[in-house]
Design a protein around this motif. Sequence first.
Motif, short mmCIF file in Angstrom:
data_model
loop_
_atom_site.label_atom_id
_atom_site.label_comp_id
_atom_site.label_asym_id
_atom_site.label_seq_id
_atom_site.Cartn_x
_atom_site.Cartn_y
_atom_site.Cartn_z
N MET A 1 0.84 -1.20 0.00
CA MET A 1 0.00 0.00 0.00
C MET A 1 0.88 1.25 0.00
N TYR A 2 0.44 2.26 -0.70
CA TYR A 2 1.22 3.49 -0.86
C TYR A 2 0.43 4.67 -0.29
N LYS A 3 1.02 5.30 0.71
CA LYS A 3 0.33 6.34 1.47
C LYS A 3 0.27 7.67 0.71
N ILE A 4 -0.89 8.32 0.79
CA ILE A 4 -1.08 9.64 0.20
C ILE A 4 -0.64 10.68 1.24
N LEU A 5 0.45 11.37 0.95
CA LEU A 5 1.00 12.34 1.90
C LEU A 5 0.30 13.69 1.82
N LYS A 6 -0.05 14.09 0.61
CA LYS A 6 -0.72 15.38 0.42
C LYS A 6 -1.71 15.26 -0.73
N LYS A 7 -2.76 16.05 -0.65
CA LYS A 7 -3.73 16.12 -1.74
C LYS A 7 -4.17 17.56 -1.90
N GLU A 8 -4.26 18.00 -3.15
CA GLU A 8 -4.64 19.40 -3.41
C GLU A 8 -5.52 19.46 -4.65
N ILE A 9 -6.59 20.22 -4.58
CA ILE A 9 -7.46 20.46 -5.73
C ILE A 9 -6.89 21.67 -6.47
N LEU A 10 -6.44 21.46 -7.70
CA LEU A 10 -5.83 22.54 -8.47
C LEU A 10 -6.85 23.38 -9.21
N VAL A 18 0.59 13.83 -3.64
CA VAL A 18 1.96 13.46 -3.32
C VAL A 18 1.88 12.10 -2.63
N ILE A 19 2.52 11.10 -3.21
CA ILE A 19 2.40 9.73 -2.73
C ILE A 19 3.76 9.18 -2.31
N GLU A 20 3.78 8.51 -1.18
CA GLU A 20 5.00 7.89 -0.70
C GLU A 20 5.30 6.66 -1.56
N ALA A 21 6.40 6.73 -2.31
CA ALA A 21 6.78 5.63 -3.19
C ALA A 21 8.31 5.62 -3.28
N PRO A 22 8.97 5.03 -2.28
CA PRO A 22 10.43 5.13 -2.14
C PRO A 22 11.22 4.70 -3.37
N GLN A 77 -8.24 10.36 0.26
CA GLN A 77 -7.85 11.55 1.00
C GLN A 77 -6.46 11.39 1.60
N GLU A 78 -5.90 12.50 2.06
CA GLU A 78 -4.60 12.46 2.72
C GLU A 78 -4.63 11.46 3.88
N GLY A 79 -3.56 10.67 4.00
CA GLY A 79 -3.48 9.67 5.06
C GLY A 79 -3.98 8.31 4.63
N GLU A 80 -4.80 8.26 3.56
CA GLU A 80 -5.24 6.97 3.02
C GLU A 80 -4.18 6.44 2.06
N SER A 81 -4.44 5.27 1.51
CA SER A 81 -3.45 4.65 0.64
C SER A 81 -4.09 4.17 -0.65
#
Length: 273
Positions: A1-10, A18-22, A77-81
């Motif tokens: 699972m890949y965590k959503i660090l930030k979300k923004e409506i442009l 912004v997704i955590e994907a090392p 949403q932010e914090g979800e994956s």
Amino acid sequence: MYKILKKEILSQDIEKMVIEAPYVARKCEPGQFVIVMVEEGGERIPLTIADYDRSENSVTIIYQIVGYTTKLLSQKQEGESISGIAGPMGQPAHMKNVKRVLGIGGGVGAAPLYPQIKKLAESGTQCDVIIGSRTEELMILQDEFGEVAQNMYFATNDGSKGKKGFVTDVLKDLIAKGEKYDEIIAIGPLVMMKSVVEYTKELNIPTSVSLNPIMIDGTGMCGGCRVTIGKETKFACVDGPDFDGFLVDFEELMRRQTMYHVEETEHRCRIGL
């Protein structure tokens, strides 16, 4: 699972995550993309890497809500994956050692254009940028481009920002004023890139474009993303997505993009989009 660090409506129907994907963050370069799967067993969709941060192991994607899977993604949403993100896919953009570049971004095409302009500017290339959209409200990444571009120009269909018209109108104005560029990078709708290339070809200004044909696996196995480049068959997912615009068969590509128009329309109606 890949965590959503930030979300923004442009803007309307355009969002940034912004997704955590090392692994992807460590290896990716401007011009490459990822395959995203929102839920396990779901559809795999290609999305351009709009930015990356190696220090926080994250990649940024920008997407337009146009179908079922992007609608599903927008509900996260932010914090979800999300279930999966594979990449980096494709070839890095060909960064030429030139003095002056003009970037042209149409609509969400501004997203893949940004990391290329950013890296070129960091290497000392003088970069100007034209951003186009239907309205000012739909224009994205103005502030981000403003931090890396020497000159910014705008075009909107309704005249709400910059020149009323198309990016090609601004391009022609710049050339008419005597501006000279070593290379042009044009990314956006096919008709926009085709129009830019038709004009720059007359002037012999090297022009690269980024192609986004129908894509399924992203590894070259399915053949769905084949494009004709200089009368040779290439696969956008492994040979691209960036190509020499002078060699692209835009007419063929535009026909292929409408292959599933009926099925897409029917599915959008079923899911209420």
